[in-house]
Design an enzyme around this catalytic site. Structure first.
Site, PDB file in Angstrom:
ATOM      1  N   ARG A  37       0.648  -1.252  -0.047  1.00  0.00           N
ATOM      2  CA  ARG A  37      -0.046  -0.101   0.005  1.00  0.00           C
ATOM      3  C   ARG A  37       0.700   1.421  -0.126  1.00  0.00           C
ATOM      4  O   ARG A  37       0.653   2.523  -0.657  1.00  0.00           O
ATOM      5  CB  ARG A  37      -0.985  -0.090   1.332  1.00  0.00           C
ATOM      6  CG  ARG A  37      -1.861   1.192   1.145  1.00  0.00           C
ATOM      7  CD  ARG A  37      -2.372   1.876   0.115  1.00  0.00           C
ATOM      8  NE  ARG A  37      -3.232   0.770  -0.913  1.00  0.00           N
ATOM      9  CZ  ARG A  37      -3.366   0.800  -2.002  1.00  0.00           C
ATOM     10  NH1 ARG A  37      -2.935   1.756  -2.714  1.00  0.00           N
ATOM     11  NH2 ARG A  37      -3.812  -0.345  -2.786  1.00  0.00           N
ATOM     12  N   LYS A  84       2.636  24.930  -4.146  1.00  0.00           N
ATOM     13  CA  LYS A  84       1.086  24.051  -3.626  1.00  0.00           C
ATOM     14  C   LYS A  84       1.038  22.852  -3.637  1.00  0.00           C
ATOM     15  O   LYS A  84       0.724  22.140  -4.227  1.00  0.00           O
ATOM     16  CB  LYS A  84      -0.155  24.783  -4.189  1.00  0.00           C
ATOM     17  CG  LYS A  84      -0.296  26.260  -4.118  1.00  0.00           C
ATOM     18  CD  LYS A  84      -1.425  26.971  -5.176  1.00  0.00           C
ATOM     19  CE  LYS A  84      -1.543  28.336  -4.989  1.00  0.00           C
ATOM     20  NZ  LYS A  84      -2.691  28.802  -5.887  1.00  0.00           N
ATOM     21  N   LYS A 141       5.465  39.053  -3.891  1.00  0.00           N
ATOM     22  CA  LYS A 141       4.085  39.394  -4.299  1.00  0.00           C
ATOM     23  C   LYS A 141       3.450  40.621  -3.729  1.00  0.00           C
ATOM     24  O   LYS A 141       4.150  41.305  -3.149  1.00  0.00           O
ATOM     25  CB  LYS A 141       3.502  38.013  -3.651  1.00  0.00           C
ATOM     26  CG  LYS A 141       3.796  36.815  -4.097  1.00  0.00           C
ATOM     27  CD  LYS A 141       3.123  35.338  -3.581  1.00  0.00           C
ATOM     28  CE  LYS A 141       1.661  35.610  -3.910  1.00  0.00           C
ATOM     29  NZ  LYS A 141       1.615  35.218  -5.643  1.00  0.00           N
ATOM     30  N   GLU A 157       5.652  39.971  -8.695  1.00  0.00           N
ATOM     31  CA  GLU A 157       4.327  39.914  -9.129  1.00  0.00           C
ATOM     32  C   GLU A 157       3.856  41.325  -9.444  1.00  0.00           C
ATOM     33  O   GLU A 157       3.916  42.133  -8.556  1.00  0.00           O
ATOM     34  CB  GLU A 157       3.449  39.168  -8.145  1.00  0.00           C
ATOM     35  CG  GLU A 157       2.006  39.179  -8.713  1.00  0.00           C
ATOM     36  CD  GLU A 157       1.304  38.601  -7.306  1.00  0.00           C
ATOM     37  OE1 GLU A 157       0.393  37.438  -7.393  1.00  0.00           O
ATOM     38  OE2 GLU A 157       1.202  38.841  -6.223  1.00  0.00           O
ATOM     39  N   ASP A 187      -0.261  38.769 -13.078  1.00  0.00           N
ATOM     40  CA  ASP A 187      -1.306  37.900 -12.535  1.00  0.00           C
ATOM     41  C   ASP A 187      -2.749  38.536 -13.018  1.00  0.00           C
ATOM     42  O   ASP A 187      -2.759  39.543 -13.010  1.00  0.00           O
ATOM     43  CB  ASP A 187      -1.013  38.222 -11.101  1.00  0.00           C
ATOM     44  CG  ASP A 187      -2.209  37.227 -10.211  1.00  0.00           C
ATOM     45  OD1 ASP A 187      -2.195  36.072 -10.672  1.00  0.00           O
ATOM     46  OD2 ASP A 187      -2.703  37.972  -9.241  1.00  0.00           O
TER      47      ASP A 187
END
Length: 300
Positions: free
Chosen positions: A119, A154, A186, A215, A236
């Site tokens: 598994r 992510k 960002k 960004e 973006d």
């Protein structure tokens, strides 16, 4: 008490060739097996199978896709069964396209221990092959353009290196592995620093050599980011028309700057986005939403 065995030299070399840390993979495998055993034993296999019984089994694809994670399967089997007591033959290479019914690895090992490893091996193989298969779908959609599909941070905690490896197997590119190997400025960083140029200069005052991506959400922001010295600019939520204009601005000011499209992108629009001339397309779903590829283990 369950005994964990070391991973073989051959498997360690295969992991290194794939850009993976064999010690980190071995540690992950041991943790996964320990989680499965919960401090005890594999009750079903121990009760029903003689300790000296051996079997030959095949890992095989039950649907078409791209396989990734076979050296990790070998690491799982060797950790549970021992290198001397088991033999893992990889029948295809990671990154290969396979059809339903294709055998990807053959294992000879003690039956009881092989079932204990099954598994964990399949969980990793099916997940990583799913990531590679989804990435290949995106890469194929961009074929013939200058754009490359790229992953994000992510990722599943603890599995980042493996998931990003699977992206590479599928023909995609990796963004930064963590927070220290590249700066991504960002919108919140820009706001906190007091502007794009100020944020860039602060990054450079701390780290003079790492790549810096900024960004932006407007063409004016793009111009400022390029003027500041950004190596890459993340555009973006731009429309395709805005992306094309961004490419023109980049080409006229600093062609070395790479443009990465992000925000609201779907597979249906992938080709249209790529044809605007951007260099990279950021796709978080490669790692956070990939469906597993169905593979199984069948005893012969």
């Amino acid at each position: 008490m369950f005994v964990f065995h070391p991973v073989s030299t051959d498997t360690r070399e295969q992991l290194i060739d794939g850009g993976l840390d064999p010690d980190a993979v071995a540690s992950l495998v041991r943790s996964a097996i320990a989680e499965d055993l919960m401090g005890g034993v594999d009750v079903t296999s121990t009760a029903t199978i003689p300790a000296d019984q051996r079997s030959v089994a095949t890992f095989g694809a039950r649907e078409s896709g791209v396989v990734a994670g076979l050296p990790i399967v070998a690491a799982v089997v060797e950790t549970v069964c021992g290198d001397e007591a088991s033999n893992v033959e990889l029948l295809v290479a990671d990154g290969s396209r396979v059809d339903a019914g294709t055998a990807v690895a053959r294992v000879t090992a003690p039956t009881r221990l092989l079932l204990t490893a099954e598994r964990t091996a399949l969980n990793l193989l099916c997940h990583l092959s799913g990531v590679a298969s989804l990435t290949r779908r995106w890469a194929d959609a961009l074929d013939g353009t200058r754009a490359t599909v790229r992953d994000t941070r992510k990722t599943t905690p603890g599995l980042r290196a493996l998931e990003k490896y699977a992206v590479r197997c599928g023909g995609g590119a990796n963004h930064r592995m963590g927070l220290s190997d590249m700066a991504l400025v960002k919108d919140n960083h820009v706001a906190a620093a007091g502007g794009i140029t100020a944020a860039y200069e602060r990054v450079r005052s701390l780290e003079a050599t790492i790549p810096v991506e900024i960004e932006v959400d407007s063409l004016d922001g793009l111009r400022e980011a390029i003027a500041a010295g950004a190596d890459e600019v993340l555009i973006d939520n731009f429309t395709p028309d805005q992306m094309r204009e961004a490419v023109t601005i980049r080409d006229e000011t600093d062609p070395a700057v790479r443009l990465e499209a992000s925000g609201g992108l779907t597979f249906a629009t992938a080709r249209a986005v790529a044809e605007t001339g951007v260099d990279l397309i950021a796709v978080g779903e490669l790692t956070h939403s990939a469906r597993v590829l169905d593979l199984g283990l069948d005893f012969q």
